[in-house]
Design a protein around this motif. Sequence first.
Motif, PDB file in Angstrom:
ATOM      1  N   ASN A  56       0.763   9.933 -14.555  1.00 18.90           N
ATOM      2  CA  ASN A  56       1.739  10.810 -15.482  1.00 18.90           C
ATOM      3  C   ASN A  56       1.038  11.332 -16.570  1.00 18.90           C
ATOM      4  O   ASN A  56       1.265  11.486 -17.767  1.00 18.90           O
ATOM      5  CB  ASN A  56       2.764   9.712 -16.155  1.00 18.90           C
ATOM      6  N   GLU A  57      -0.257  11.493 -16.270  1.00 15.63           N
ATOM      7  CA  GLU A  57      -1.355  12.016 -17.297  1.00 15.63           C
ATOM      8  C   GLU A  57      -2.418  12.800 -16.540  1.00 15.63           C
ATOM      9  O   GLU A  57      -2.738  12.633 -15.323  1.00 15.63           O
ATOM     10  CB  GLU A  57      -1.896  10.981 -18.236  1.00 15.63           C
ATOM     11  N   VAL A  58      -3.196  13.387 -17.498  1.00 17.65           N
ATOM     12  CA  VAL A  58      -4.612  13.756 -16.947  1.00 17.65           C
ATOM     13  C   VAL A  58      -5.822  13.009 -17.267  1.00 17.65           C
ATOM     14  O   VAL A  58      -5.875  13.022 -18.729  1.00 17.65           O
ATOM     15  CB  VAL A  58      -4.564  15.548 -17.307  1.00 17.65           C
TER      16      VAL A  58
ATOM     17  N   VAL B  70       5.805  13.001  -1.070  1.00 12.48           N
ATOM     18  CA  VAL B  70       4.763  13.586  -1.860  1.00 12.48           C
ATOM     19  C   VAL B  70       4.765  12.653  -3.140  1.00 12.48           C
ATOM     20  O   VAL B  70       6.046  12.555  -3.816  1.00 12.48           O
ATOM     21  CB  VAL B  70       5.058  15.072  -2.111  1.00 12.48           C
ATOM     22  N   PHE B  71       3.487  12.534  -3.635  1.00  9.68           N
ATOM     23  CA  PHE B  71       3.193  11.561  -5.066  1.00  9.68           C
ATOM     24  C   PHE B  71       2.627  12.674  -5.843  1.00  9.68           C
ATOM     25  O   PHE B  71       1.614  13.011  -5.366  1.00  9.68           O
ATOM     26  CB  PHE B  71       2.590  10.542  -4.664  1.00  9.68           C
ATOM     27  N   LEU B  72       3.487  12.931  -6.847  1.00 11.46           N
ATOM     28  CA  LEU B  72       2.822  13.840  -7.906  1.00 11.46           C
ATOM     29  C   LEU B  72       2.073  13.120  -8.899  1.00 11.46           C
ATOM     30  O   LEU B  72       2.505  12.209  -9.563  1.00 11.46           O
ATOM     31  CB  LEU B  72       3.874  14.793  -8.476  1.00 11.46           C
TER      32      LEU B  72
ATOM     33  N   LEU C 132       7.264  10.356  -8.612  1.00 10.29           N
ATOM     34  CA  LEU C 132       6.606  10.591  -9.828  1.00 10.29           C
ATOM     35  C   LEU C 132       6.002   9.157 -10.242  1.00 10.29           C
ATOM     36  O   LEU C 132       6.794   8.573 -11.341  1.00 10.29           O
ATOM     37  CB  LEU C 132       7.490  11.219 -10.817  1.00 10.29           C
ATOM     38  N   PRO C 133       4.922   8.638 -10.005  1.00 19.10           N
ATOM     39  CA  PRO C 133       4.831   7.399 -10.039  1.00 19.10           C
ATOM     40  C   PRO C 133       4.166   7.295 -11.635  1.00 19.10           C
ATOM     41  O   PRO C 133       3.759   8.377 -12.226  1.00 19.10           O
ATOM     42  CB  PRO C 133       3.385   6.899  -9.158  1.00 19.10           C
ATOM     43  N   GLU C 134       3.846   6.007 -12.081  1.00 18.91           N
ATOM     44  CA  GLU C 134       3.575   5.789 -13.407  1.00 18.91           C
ATOM     45  C   GLU C 134       2.136   4.904 -13.365  1.00 18.91           C
ATOM     46  O   GLU C 134       2.011   4.429 -12.352  1.00 18.91           O
ATOM     47  CB  GLU C 134       4.541   4.896 -14.192  1.00 18.91           C
TER      48      GLU C 134
END
Length: 941
Positions: free
Chosen positions: A10-12, A416-418, A442-444
């Motif tokens: 959930n981040e770059v 799909v895992f974003l 939307l994994p953490e």
Amino acid sequence: MRISFLGGANEVGASGLIVESGGRRVLIDCGIRPSPKSYGGLAPDQLPDLSQIEGGSGRLDAILVTHAHTDHTGALELVVQHLPDVPVYATAPTLALTRILHQDARRIMQSRLEEEGELPLFDDLAVERLMDAMTPAPFHVRLPIGGEMAVTFFPAGHIAGAAMIGIETAEGHLLISGDLSISSQRTVDGARPPAFRPDALVLESTYGGRLHANRAVQERRLVETIARVTGAGGKVLIPAFALGRAQEILLILGEYMRRGELAPVPVWADGMVRAVCQAYSAFVDFLPLPLQEQQARFFAPPIRPVQSAEQRNQILWEPGPAVIVASSGMLAGGPSLSYARQLAGKPEHAVLLTGYQDEESPGRRLQRLSERGGGTLRLGADKIDVQCQIATYALSAHADEAQLVSLTETLDPEQVFLVHGDPAARRSLESALARRGRIVHLPEAGQSITLQFERGRFVPADAAADPRCKHDELARRRRAAMQQLAHAAGKWVLLAAERATPVRCLAVAPDHLLVEIAPGLEQAVDPEAVLAVFETHPTPAELAPFLPQESPTAQPVMEPNQALATANRHFPPEARLRKSGYRLEQRVLTLTFDFPDAARERFATLVASLQAATGWMVEIVPETNQAALNALVRELLPPGTQILKGPAIHRDQKKVAVTIAPGAEAAAIAQIAGEFRAISGWDLELTLAGEAAGTPALPAARAGARMEINAAYATIKSALQGSTLYRTSLKGDAITLAFISPQVGERYVQEIAALQEQTGWPLRIHPQPNQGAILEVARVLLSKAGLAVVKGPSIYPERAEVAATVAAALGDAEGLAEQFFQQTGYRLALSAASNPPQEAPARSQPKEAPTSPFLAQGEQGIQASAAVEIPLERIRLTPYQQTLHLNPAKLEKAVQQARTLGTVRPIQVRRVRDGYVLLDGLYRLRAAEALGWKRIAATVA
């Protein structure tokens, strides 16, 4: 199958995940989070959740690396230190680039330790252990990991060596996109859908919710801003990621300067940029074809690397314009921060941002200041009242939302895992994919997800469900559409884009077109994107149906022949302008100087004024005239200097090496080398041969016996020293002596007769002249006499004559002709151009250039593309060429000529998506293959 997300979900930043299946366990990437501290000590809160590595079995079967950026590799040393026996797989470019980035990280850590006492995350030994553990993984090759797990690396675009990684297991297939770019860049080709059918896809989402701006428009806006700021005497700072973005910007600036659309102001590359640029030459074959043709050279005047801190200070404090491309790209550290401190407070300068800016980075805070209209900003330890000009340009190396959706639909995964995106970007992409029936996660960071497959074991999809069938159907439709566009090559096409912009079609393939979307940047275009085709650049009236807004009035330009005549009169003789030509459809004047490197710097003002006077863009052909380099050596050497070896031309180093007989003073040698550098832009390496200690006399052959062949060669060369003898070779039963001309050889018939008796070998004079050497003598004599050559020199072996037309009235023509005859055995016929024409007549390009590089240059005409070296293995023949039966005698002649000269006249090819198609030069190509050459000179149409 279980997927655990260590970070970068959930981040770059801090990208990393573990895939477990069938008792096998692999780690994909392990990076750090981008922030100011990440460039100065790598604080612990920048790390991913490394504790998950010790979960489960606590071991790893392999570590897989998608690409070299530190948000994907920055913590790998810690993992390898903990699990030293685990192999690390990455592509060859990723391996080379990772070494550079991590060595630089160590340097910064050491600096932070000395300045602030901050403990480094790892030491030099850890970096070396990581590099020792890394193994190159080729693209498209299946790599077994163990059990029923195997992986394959697929090109991902983004940066050199970046890969998507396909993981095969008994339970199913998983594709990890890594950082992905679909659009082609100057430094890396765009990604294509891999031949891999995934059940699940881990997909980056950096630019979810956004569509990229038109690349050509963004580049032109960037260049226009640079031109405006530097034209007013200001400096431009472009903070850039040292890997990928910096190289892209340097190539953009170089291309626009080469085309005359940007004045050749000094461009400086600082920080890690220099080391990364140099590393690209180690993996040229992984790069786009145009960059391969340049041998991955990023530095050529006026683009130079910064070599020291003193030079950096000099750039800042010296008045005058400059462009500075420096890392880091987010102004979080490195030289870019130092430059920003000095430039941001002055309104005449500019800071131009071209890459992703983390929310907490100084670069993002600078963007917010620009949006508010000004303010203060802390840069390092300084608080700056920002007065400089600030702008942002979209030159992304990531796929946008539309491209990510298109790729997903093509691959057709069930789930799909974003990852690798901020919350807004992930939500937007999630919505777009969910509308298309995808199961989206939307994994953490720190989360693990177990995939339950309906089938106990993976069963390959039937043919109808294979995405390659979809590709085939799409390709069939595109091939049908291309039948209407079969004749588009060389014409202008209008594409369905945000702004309808005409582009030049370079080539036509069975299912796509290759167009030039920006100067020097090519891209494949599908037929459905084409709105219209025009024979010439469309007029405003022709564009009106597609581009309703009023088009600006075209600037009037000079008539082509008048523009050529103006160009020929525009430069002084010392500029050594050899030929001028034009490309009518692009309104480009091409100037061929003997020494383009020097001309580009010394006569930049004249080039700019020529462009203004004619209304044409001006392009300087980059290829140096090697014959002129040889002539310049002899021109600068004192009279009577004997050249024992060379001149040898080292093109990659821009250097000429010559060995001369003893006698010259060291000061004189230094002066000659300096003059050579000033005139040509190349270095001259002059070496004095050691004083002869006396050559031992070789015994004459016994009566009826022959001297050993090498001893015979040595005896002949010693006896005929200074005679212009340049080669001895065994032809049949006799030794052939090659002089500058057979006429000169005949002057030594008595000596040759004596040598024949001494060696026991029959001696023959080669019947052909060395045309290049004769012409070189002519050029040197004419230059020393101060005569400007209007036409020629041209050689006529059938009458043993060289003819030239000179601009000025002749002085001691007879004395000049006598010197020439003594040196070459040829007559020199000079004529004066009594009334030079005011306008050069139009001349068409010759159908066939001279067969030998030693023949005289043809008369002025349209200049073809400069020759480059390309790999033979990338050249394809047309079906017609494959059916041809070559004449054995002609082929043997081509082989002998190539062997003798060590080169061939450039072949002509056309660039296609995966290599080149031969247009002309089949005999030369076959000769190069017969001699085992790996590369060949070519002009790319």
